[in-house]
Design a protein around this motif. Sequence first.
Motif, PDB file in Angstrom:
ATOM      1  N   GLU A  63       0.847  -1.185   0.000  1.00  0.00           N
ATOM      2  CA  GLU A  63       0.000   0.000   0.000  1.00  0.00           C
ATOM      3  C   GLU A  63       0.885   1.238   0.000  1.00  0.00           C
ATOM      4  O   GLU A  63       1.783   1.368   0.828  1.00  0.00           O
ATOM      5  N   PHE A  64       0.635   2.149  -0.936  1.00  0.00           N
ATOM      6  CA  PHE A  64       1.502   3.320  -1.062  1.00  0.00           C
ATOM      7  C   PHE A  64       0.721   4.519  -1.564  1.00  0.00           C
ATOM      8  O   PHE A  64      -0.340   4.381  -2.192  1.00  0.00           O
ATOM      9  N   ASP A  65       1.266   5.705  -1.288  1.00  0.00           N
ATOM     10  CA  ASP A  65       0.637   6.960  -1.701  1.00  0.00           C
ATOM     11  C   ASP A  65       1.477   7.739  -2.702  1.00  0.00           C
ATOM     12  O   ASP A  65       0.947   8.562  -3.441  1.00  0.00           O
ATOM     13  N   MET A  66       2.796   7.511  -2.718  1.00  0.00           N
ATOM     14  CA  MET A  66       3.660   8.230  -3.645  1.00  0.00           C
ATOM     15  C   MET A  66       4.989   7.499  -3.813  1.00  0.00           C
ATOM     16  O   MET A  66       5.274   6.513  -3.113  1.00  0.00           O
ATOM     17  N   VAL A  92      -0.141   8.636  -9.113  1.00  0.00           N
ATOM     18  CA  VAL A  92       0.391   9.023  -7.805  1.00  0.00           C
ATOM     19  C   VAL A  92       1.492  10.062  -7.990  1.00  0.00           C
ATOM     20  O   VAL A  92       2.166  10.106  -9.020  1.00  0.00           O
ATOM     21  N   PRO A  93       1.704  10.915  -6.986  1.00  0.00           N
ATOM     22  CA  PRO A  93       2.782  11.899  -7.047  1.00  0.00           C
ATOM     23  C   PRO A  93       4.145  11.249  -6.839  1.00  0.00           C
ATOM     24  O   PRO A  93       4.243  10.120  -6.352  1.00  0.00           O
ATOM     25  N   PHE A  94       5.184  11.980  -7.202  1.00  0.00           N
ATOM     26  CA  PHE A  94       6.543  11.493  -6.965  1.00  0.00           C
ATOM     27  C   PHE A  94       7.450  12.662  -6.609  1.00  0.00           C
ATOM     28  O   PHE A  94       7.151  13.830  -6.889  1.00  0.00           O
ATOM     29  N   ALA A  95       8.563  12.328  -5.984  1.00  0.00           N
ATOM     30  CA  ALA A  95       9.564  13.328  -5.614  1.00  0.00           C
ATOM     31  C   ALA A  95      10.940  12.690  -5.680  1.00  0.00           C
ATOM     32  O   ALA A  95      11.073  11.464  -5.750  1.00  0.00           O
ATOM     33  N   PHE A  96      11.948  13.537  -5.667  1.00  0.00           N
ATOM     34  CA  PHE A  96      13.333  13.050  -5.612  1.00  0.00           C
ATOM     35  C   PHE A  96      14.178  14.090  -4.898  1.00  0.00           C
ATOM     36  O   PHE A  96      13.707  15.193  -4.599  1.00  0.00           O
ATOM     37  N   ASN A  97      15.404  13.720  -4.597  1.00  0.00           N
ATOM     38  CA  ASN A  97      16.271  14.637  -3.858  1.00  0.00           C
ATOM     39  C   ASN A  97      17.450  15.108  -4.681  1.00  0.00           C
ATOM     40  O   ASN A  97      17.860  14.457  -5.642  1.00  0.00           O
ATOM     41  N   ARG A  98      17.972  16.258  -4.284  1.00  0.00           N
ATOM     42  CA  ARG A  98      19.233  16.747  -4.826  1.00  0.00           C
ATOM     43  C   ARG A  98      20.362  16.265  -3.911  1.00  0.00           C
ATOM     44  O   ARG A  98      20.156  16.075  -2.715  1.00  0.00           O
ATOM     45  N   ASP A 137      15.746   8.638   5.936  1.00  0.00           N
ATOM     46  CA  ASP A 137      15.926   9.810   6.806  1.00  0.00           C
ATOM     47  C   ASP A 137      15.165  11.022   6.262  1.00  0.00           C
ATOM     48  O   ASP A 137      14.511  11.754   7.022  1.00  0.00           O
ATOM     49  N   LEU A 138      15.242  11.246   4.956  1.00  0.00           N
ATOM     50  CA  LEU A 138      14.555  12.380   4.340  1.00  0.00           C
ATOM     51  C   LEU A 138      13.033  12.227   4.448  1.00  0.00           C
ATOM     52  O   LEU A 138      12.321  13.186   4.749  1.00  0.00           O
ATOM     53  N   ILE A 139      12.563  11.020   4.187  1.00  0.00           N
ATOM     54  CA  ILE A 139      11.120  10.758   4.227  1.00  0.00           C
ATOM     55  C   ILE A 139      10.579  10.931   5.642  1.00  0.00           C
ATOM     56  O   ILE A 139       9.541  11.584   5.861  1.00  0.00           O
ATOM     57  N   ARG A 140      11.263  10.374   6.608  1.00  0.00           N
ATOM     58  CA  ARG A 140      10.809  10.491   7.997  1.00  0.00           C
ATOM     59  C   ARG A 140      10.898  11.928   8.496  1.00  0.00           C
ATOM     60  O   ARG A 140      10.030  12.389   9.257  1.00  0.00           O
ATOM     61  N   ALA A 141      11.943  12.644   8.071  1.00  0.00           N
ATOM     62  CA  ALA A 141      12.098  14.044   8.494  1.00  0.00           C
ATOM     63  C   ALA A 141      10.950  14.905   7.991  1.00  0.00           C
ATOM     64  O   ALA A 141      10.592  15.913   8.618  1.00  0.00           O
ATOM     65  N   ALA A 142      10.352  14.498   6.876  1.00  0.00           N
ATOM     66  CA  ALA A 142       9.216  15.241   6.305  1.00  0.00           C
ATOM     67  C   ALA A 142       7.889  14.822   6.926  1.00  0.00           C
ATOM     68  O   ALA A 142       6.842  15.368   6.585  1.00  0.00           O
ATOM     69  N   GLY A 143       7.933  13.834   7.827  1.00  0.00           N
ATOM     70  CA  GLY A 143       6.721  13.377   8.477  1.00  0.00           C
ATOM     71  C   GLY A 143       5.985  12.295   7.714  1.00  0.00           C
ATOM     72  O   GLY A 143       4.847  11.936   8.058  1.00  0.00           O
ATOM     73  N   ALA A 144       6.620  11.751   6.674  1.00  0.00           N
ATOM     74  CA  ALA A 144       6.022  10.679   5.880  1.00  0.00           C
ATOM     75  C   ALA A 144       6.551   9.325   6.350  1.00  0.00           C
ATOM     76  O   ALA A 144       7.447   9.257   7.203  1.00  0.00           O
ATOM     77  N   THR A 145       6.021   8.267   5.762  1.00  0.00           N
ATOM     78  CA  THR A 145       6.381   6.910   6.184  1.00  0.00           C
ATOM     79  C   THR A 145       6.992   6.116   5.039  1.00  0.00           C
ATOM     80  O   THR A 145       6.350   5.929   4.003  1.00  0.00           O
ATOM     81  N   PRO A 146       8.231   5.620   5.192  1.00  0.00           N
ATOM     82  CA  PRO A 146       8.802   4.731   4.171  1.00  0.00           C
ATOM     83  C   PRO A 146       8.004   3.423   4.158  1.00  0.00           C
ATOM     84  O   PRO A 146       7.904   2.747   5.185  1.00  0.00           O
ATOM     85  N   ALA A 147       7.424   3.068   3.005  1.00  0.00           N
ATOM     86  CA  ALA A 147       6.547   1.893   2.938  1.00  0.00           C
ATOM     87  C   ALA A 147       7.227   0.669   2.358  1.00  0.00           C
ATOM     88  O   ALA A 147       6.881  -0.460   2.707  1.00  0.00           O
ATOM     89  N   ALA A 148       8.191   0.874   1.462  1.00  0.00           N
ATOM     90  CA  ALA A 148       8.875  -0.238   0.802  1.00  0.00           C
ATOM     91  C   ALA A 148      10.001   0.320  -0.056  1.00  0.00           C
ATOM     92  O   ALA A 148      10.060   1.531  -0.329  1.00  0.00           O
ATOM     93  N   VAL A 149      10.873  -0.571  -0.470  1.00  0.00           N
ATOM     94  CA  VAL A 149      11.882  -0.251  -1.474  1.00  0.00           C
ATOM     95  C   VAL A 149      11.605  -1.138  -2.675  1.00  0.00           C
ATOM     96  O   VAL A 149      11.366  -2.344  -2.529  1.00  0.00           O
ATOM     97  N   LEU A 150      11.631  -0.555  -3.857  1.00  0.00           N
ATOM     98  CA  LEU A 150      11.421  -1.296  -5.095  1.00  0.00           C
ATOM     99  C   LEU A 150      12.669  -1.204  -5.942  1.00  0.00           C
ATOM    100  O   LEU A 150      13.122  -0.108  -6.276  1.00  0.00           O
ATOM    101  N   ILE A 151      13.270  -2.365  -6.256  1.00  0.00           N
ATOM    102  CA  ILE A 151      14.501  -2.389  -7.041  1.00  0.00           C
ATOM    103  C   ILE A 151      14.332  -3.290  -8.260  1.00  0.00           C
ATOM    104  O   ILE A 151      13.384  -4.058  -8.351  1.00  0.00           O
ATOM    105  N   ALA A 152      15.282  -3.191  -9.173  1.00  0.00           N
ATOM    106  CA  ALA A 152      15.219  -4.003 -10.391  1.00  0.00           C
ATOM    107  C   ALA A 152      15.705  -5.427 -10.135  1.00  0.00           C
ATOM    108  O   ALA A 152      15.008  -6.394 -10.440  1.00  0.00           O
ATOM    109  N   LEU A 153      16.904  -5.574  -9.574  1.00  0.00           N
ATOM    110  CA  LEU A 153      17.492  -6.902  -9.397  1.00  0.00           C
ATOM    111  C   LEU A 153      18.053  -7.077  -8.001  1.00  0.00           C
ATOM    112  O   LEU A 153      18.828  -6.248  -7.523  1.00  0.00           O
ATOM    113  N   ASP A 154      17.660  -8.153  -7.351  1.00  0.00           N
ATOM    114  CA  ASP A 154      18.212  -8.536  -6.050  1.00  0.00           C
ATOM    115  C   ASP A 154      19.292  -9.577  -6.297  1.00  0.00           C
ATOM    116  O   ASP A 154      19.009 -10.703  -6.723  1.00  0.00           O
TER     117      ASP A 154
END
Length: 221
Positions: A63-66, A92-98, A137-154
Amino acid sequence: MENLRQQFIAFSVDAGVLRFGEFITKAGRTSPYFFNAGLFNDGAILGRLADFYAQTLIDSGVEFDMLFGPAYKGITLASATAVALAAKGRNVPFAFNRKEAKDHGEGGTIVGAKLAGRVVIIDDVISAGTSVRESVDLIRAAGATPAAVLIALDRMERSGKDDALSAASAVQEVSKTYGMPVVSIANLDDLLAYLPQGGDSELGRYRAAVAAYRQRYGVTA
């Protein structure tokens, strides 16, 4: 889902992103395969890659929001995945960091939508887990919740020296540390299943080397 994973491996091979031979990893190991997501580098290939990310995320049941893409590879991946999700009816919205904070204009390190709700971090692979830690750290600092990590290859690979290998892979450590799932489009077992039995074909002759590498450094799924 299993068919999707095999399709992704075949797609990566055809695109020249997944290659076989002898390659030196960051850990100094000689690996029989190499996955370079930076070679997903034209519009058609990126579009298909994004579709794999989007479908895998939908199928995962997370379950995710962005979406959030850590600089630098994650920026393109999160953006393209958002487009692919919208095409599937999930806008859904998206964001990224510098890497460095902007000191003019809107300022700050986050670009795009405001971090809020349940956020999925999108990247290519997890090696040391540094980008995940910074993203969390960035997500939590903004008051949001890290829900999962999605990667191409494990790679399903233990770290450390041969005489002192870690008990868990980087992916398993990230999942345990942050209490969230790490979802991959495919993993090393899928790669191994893709390679034909026997050494008669061009790909088949690499199967024994990949299996030996899996036996030596791999973790259980």
